[in-house]
Design a protein around this motif. Structure first.
Motif, PDB file in Angstrom:
ATOM      1  N   ASP A 118       0.827  -0.799  -0.152  1.00  0.00           N
ATOM      2  CA  ASP A 118      -0.156   0.118   0.412  1.00  0.00           C
ATOM      3  C   ASP A 118       0.882   1.330  -0.339  1.00  0.00           C
ATOM      4  N   TRP A 119       0.390   2.635   0.182  1.00  0.00           N
ATOM      5  CA  TRP A 119       1.305   3.683  -0.519  1.00  0.00           C
ATOM      6  C   TRP A 119       2.352   3.656   1.063  1.00  0.00           C
ATOM      7  N   ASP A 120       1.554   4.047   2.239  1.00  0.00           N
ATOM      8  CA  ASP A 120       2.390   3.253   3.689  1.00  0.00           C
ATOM      9  C   ASP A 120       3.777   2.463   3.124  1.00  0.00           C
ATOM     10  N   GLY A 121       3.492   1.391   2.086  1.00  0.00           N
ATOM     11  CA  GLY A 121       4.985   0.075   2.365  1.00  0.00           C
ATOM     12  C   GLY A 121       5.728   0.984   1.543  1.00  0.00           C
ATOM     13  N   LYS A 122       4.670   1.562   0.635  1.00  0.00           N
ATOM     14  CA  LYS A 122       5.695   1.778  -0.521  1.00  0.00           C
ATOM     15  C   LYS A 122       6.813   2.956  -0.199  1.00  0.00           C
ATOM     16  N   ARG A 123       5.684   4.181   0.575  1.00  0.00           N
ATOM     17  CA  ARG A 123       6.700   5.314   0.545  1.00  0.00           C
ATOM     18  C   ARG A 123       7.766   4.722   2.611  1.00  0.00           C
ATOM     19  N   ARG A 124       7.751   3.983   2.779  1.00  0.00           N
ATOM     20  CA  ARG A 124       8.732   3.239   3.349  1.00  0.00           C
ATOM     21  C   ARG A 124       9.903   2.424   2.606  1.00  0.00           C
ATOM     22  N   LEU A 125       9.908   1.655   1.499  1.00  0.00           N
ATOM     23  CA  LEU A 125      10.606   1.046   0.855  1.00  0.00           C
ATOM     24  C   LEU A 125      11.590   1.723   0.349  1.00  0.00           C
ATOM     25  N   LEU A 126      10.796   3.406  -0.398  1.00  0.00           N
ATOM     26  CA  LEU A 126      11.256   4.481  -0.903  1.00  0.00           C
ATOM     27  C   LEU A 126      12.317   4.767  -0.006  1.00  0.00           C
ATOM     28  N   GLU A 127      12.144   4.872   1.515  1.00  0.00           N
ATOM     29  CA  GLU A 127      12.916   5.570   2.431  1.00  0.00           C
ATOM     30  C   GLU A 127      14.164   4.887   2.694  1.00  0.00           C
ATOM     31  N   VAL A 128      13.963   3.242   2.755  1.00  0.00           N
ATOM     32  CA  VAL A 128      15.066   2.174   2.747  1.00  0.00           C
ATOM     33  C   VAL A 128      15.929   2.415   1.662  1.00  0.00           C
ATOM     34  N   MET A 129      15.664   2.451   0.660  1.00  0.00           N
ATOM     35  CA  MET A 129      16.448   3.008  -0.657  1.00  0.00           C
ATOM     36  C   MET A 129      17.057   4.238  -0.565  1.00  0.00           C
ATOM     37  N   ARG A 130      17.117   5.549   0.349  1.00  0.00           N
ATOM     38  CA  ARG A 130      17.328   6.207   0.340  1.00  0.00           C
ATOM     39  C   ARG A 130      18.244   6.545   1.093  1.00  0.00           C
ATOM     40  N   ASP A 131      17.873   5.144   2.714  1.00  0.00           N
ATOM     41  CA  ASP A 131      19.036   5.082   3.413  1.00  0.00           C
ATOM     42  C   ASP A 131      20.105   3.995   3.033  1.00  0.00           C
ATOM     43  N   ASN A 318      13.456  -9.325   3.494  1.00  0.00           N
ATOM     44  CA  ASN A 318      12.092  -8.369   3.522  1.00  0.00           C
ATOM     45  C   ASN A 318      12.742  -7.130   3.767  1.00  0.00           C
ATOM     46  N   LEU A 319      12.346  -6.200   3.060  1.00  0.00           N
ATOM     47  CA  LEU A 319      13.283  -4.755   3.886  1.00  0.00           C
ATOM     48  C   LEU A 319      12.149  -3.846   4.583  1.00  0.00           C
ATOM     49  N   ILE A 320      10.829  -4.616   4.579  1.00  0.00           N
ATOM     50  CA  ILE A 320       9.534  -3.831   5.224  1.00  0.00           C
ATOM     51  C   ILE A 320       9.486  -4.182   6.477  1.00  0.00           C
ATOM     52  N   ALA A 321      10.341  -5.566   6.509  1.00  0.00           N
ATOM     53  CA  ALA A 321      10.196  -5.941   7.526  1.00  0.00           C
ATOM     54  C   ALA A 321      11.254  -5.381   8.522  1.00  0.00           C
ATOM     55  N   GLU A 322      13.191  -5.489   8.012  1.00  0.00           N
ATOM     56  CA  GLU A 322      14.009  -5.630   8.946  1.00  0.00           C
ATOM     57  C   GLU A 322      14.462  -4.345   8.297  1.00  0.00           C
ATOM     58  N   GLY A 323      13.990  -3.371   6.895  1.00  0.00           N
ATOM     59  CA  GLY A 323      14.896  -2.469   6.935  1.00  0.00           C
ATOM     60  C   GLY A 323      15.847  -2.305   6.477  1.00  0.00           C
ATOM     61  N   VAL A 324      16.249  -1.412   6.379  1.00  0.00           N
ATOM     62  CA  VAL A 324      18.020  -1.291   5.479  1.00  0.00           C
ATOM     63  C   VAL A 324      18.505  -1.847   6.466  1.00  0.00           C
ATOM     64  N   GLU A 325      19.217  -3.004   7.441  1.00  0.00           N
ATOM     65  CA  GLU A 325      20.038  -3.441   8.056  1.00  0.00           C
ATOM     66  C   GLU A 325      19.696  -4.736   7.287  1.00  0.00           C
ATOM     67  N   GLY A 326      18.579  -5.388   6.812  1.00  0.00           N
ATOM     68  CA  GLY A 326      18.685  -6.507   6.017  1.00  0.00           C
ATOM     69  C   GLY A 326      19.828  -6.522   5.345  1.00  0.00           C
ATOM     70  N   LEU A 327      19.845  -5.497   4.372  1.00  0.00           N
ATOM     71  CA  LEU A 327      20.850  -5.185   3.273  1.00  0.00           C
ATOM     72  C   LEU A 327      22.444  -5.761   3.630  1.00  0.00           C
ATOM     73  N   THR A 328      22.836  -5.979   4.731  1.00  0.00           N
ATOM     74  CA  THR A 328      24.334  -6.983   5.374  1.00  0.00           C
ATOM     75  C   THR A 328      24.210  -7.753   4.705  1.00  0.00           C
ATOM     76  N   ARG A 329      23.496  -8.064   4.579  1.00  0.00           N
ATOM     77  CA  ARG A 329      22.896 -10.329   3.926  1.00  0.00           C
ATOM     78  C   ARG A 329      23.546  -9.729   2.644  1.00  0.00           C
ATOM     79  N   LEU A 330      23.026  -9.214   1.809  1.00  0.00           N
ATOM     80  CA  LEU A 330      22.955  -9.242   0.694  1.00  0.00           C
ATOM     81  C   LEU A 330      24.099  -9.946  -0.321  1.00  0.00           C
ATOM     82  N   GLY A 331      25.234  -9.116   0.325  1.00  0.00           N
ATOM     83  CA  GLY A 331      26.445  -9.850  -0.280  1.00  0.00           C
ATOM     84  C   GLY A 331      27.459 -10.764  -0.201  1.00  0.00           C
ATOM     85  N   ALA A 332      26.644 -11.487   0.587  1.00  0.00           N
ATOM     86  CA  ALA A 332      27.050 -12.943   1.088  1.00  0.00           C
ATOM     87  C   ALA A 332      25.575 -13.406   0.467  1.00  0.00           C
ATOM     88  N   ILE A 333      24.850 -13.538  -0.622  1.00  0.00           N
ATOM     89  CA  ILE A 333      24.171 -13.984  -0.878  1.00  0.00           C
ATOM     90  C   ILE A 333      24.339 -14.185  -2.648  1.00  0.00           C
TER      91      ILE A 333
END
Length: 381
Positions: A118-131, A318-333
């Motif tokens: 929904d819109w709140d989720g889309k906005r949250r995702l864009l802010e995670v991308m910014r961060d 899941n960036l909505i559930a974990e936030g930007v910190e979840g991206l720390t796992r992507l390199g190993a993935i």
């Protein structure tokens, strides 16, 4: 679920954006291709001085790069200075929705459902991308322009200081709300797919009556509005007889173009798109020498699930559930997905392989048509 784009109720974005980018510092203007590399000291000056007047060096840089005359105003009213990010992701792509008004047989998405945040989720995702540090963002689909909150998301991405590229089939580009949106906030690039040079062929490929007329009206609007369009000519067995005519159409409009002839399995490993390829137009892929997927780039699906790219979607974060910190796992993935396993280990041609491991895996799941992706199968050898 589909409606016109809805603009976000926010003020106009800053005229310029100063941002870290892959160990450097850039000064960019949203919607413009040119940019200016600035020293770290200049970036620090901008970061610390929002209440100060525009410095002379900044006015000179804007005049040289964009022939822009900056207003006499506080620096914070002219430049958005993006904070450094510890995550180092400079680019991202986002499927805002998988729903589409076309039904092309060769679509790599398989079943195209209208669902997502929904819109709140889309906005949250864009802010995670910014961060995460994302400066360049590609919004795609499905068909991005028919998402009911595309306009709000597109405007908000600009508010966050992103350079936004939109990938579209162009079916809605003729509509006044979309034209007004792109007039207010010019896209960095607008990439449109071409499926035919005549109504009969185009409508057959897209399985949508009247699609060709809507598409050409969109091209007319884009040319009139001087949008930065790039055209992708998609070749299948149903339109291969019009390749030259499609290229000629791109040239008449004056838009740069590329021709794509090789289809891929769906993201679920289904082989359906492979049957639509024009065998006489298939071309060898370039040698795969590695990529930064998962390290400086990531992809997000309509639910905010991040993966290393559009092909290698599992494992994911899941960036909505974990936030930007979840991206720390992507390199190993990313490293795990690029390992040459599942029939590729010990391959004598690995140094000249033309297919990344995640894509080879999709081909294998689609029925192991080795000639389409592996030199041991004969294709591209």
């Amino acid at each position: 679920m589909v409606s016109e784009a809805e603009p976000a109720p926010r003020s106009a974005p800053p005229r310029l954006v100063a941002s870290p980018f892959l160990g450097q510092y850039l000064l960019v203007q949203p919607g413009q291709a040119a940019g200016v590399r600035i020293p770290e000291a200049r970036y620090e000056e901008l970061l610390a001085g929002s209440d100060r007047p525009v410095p002379a060096w900044l006015a000179d840089a804007a005049a040289r790069a964009w022939s822009a005359e900056l207003p006499e105003a506080a620096l914070g009213d002219v430049v958005l200075v993006r904070e450094r990010s510890q995550y180092g992701y400079a680019k991202a792509s986002w499927e805002i929705n998988l729903g589409c008004d076309y039904d092309c047989e060769f679509c790599y998405l398989g079943e195209k459902r209208f669902e997502g945040l929904d819109w709140d989720g889309k906005r949250r995702l864009l802010e995670v991308m910014r961060d995460a540090g994302v400066l360049w963002l590609q919004i795609t689909g499905g068909e991005a322009l028919i998402d009911r909150e595309f306009g709000a998301a597109y405007e908000y991405a600009h508010q966050l200081g992103m350079m936004v590229q939109v990938s579209s089939n162009g079916s809605s580009l003729r509509k006044r709300p979309i034209r007004d949106l792109f007039a207010r906030h010019r896209p960095y690039r607008l990439t449109l797919s071409v499926y035919g040079a005549t109504a009969d062929t185009y409508d057959k490929v897209t399985r949508n009556r009247g699609a060709f007329d809507r598409f050409t009206q969109g091209l007319d609007a884009a040319r009139e509005d001087r949008l930065p369009v790039r055209l992708n000519v998609i070749v299948s067995d149903d339109n291969a007889h019009e390749v030259d005519a499609m290229v000629a159409m791109c040239e008449r409009y004056g838009f740069p173009h590329q021709v794509f002839t090789n289809m891929s399995p769906t993201i679920d490993g289904e082989a359906n798109p492979l049957a639509t390829q024009s065998q006489s137009h298939l071309t060898p892929r370039s040698v795969f020498t590695g990529c930064n997927a998962g390290h400086t780039f990531f992809h997000a699906n309509p639910h905010g699930i991040a993966s290393i790219c559009k092909v290698g979607r599992d494992p994911s974060v899941n960036l909505i559930a974990e936030g930007v910190e979840g991206l720390t796992r992507l390199g190993a993935i990313a490293e795990s997905l690029q390992l040459r396993t599942g029939g590729c280990s010990g391959c004598t041609k690995v140094g000249t392989c033309r297919t990344c491991r995640p894509l080879a895996k999709l081909y294998q799941e689609a029925g192991d048509q080795r000639e389409l992706y592996c030199q041991h199968g004969g294709y591209g050898s």
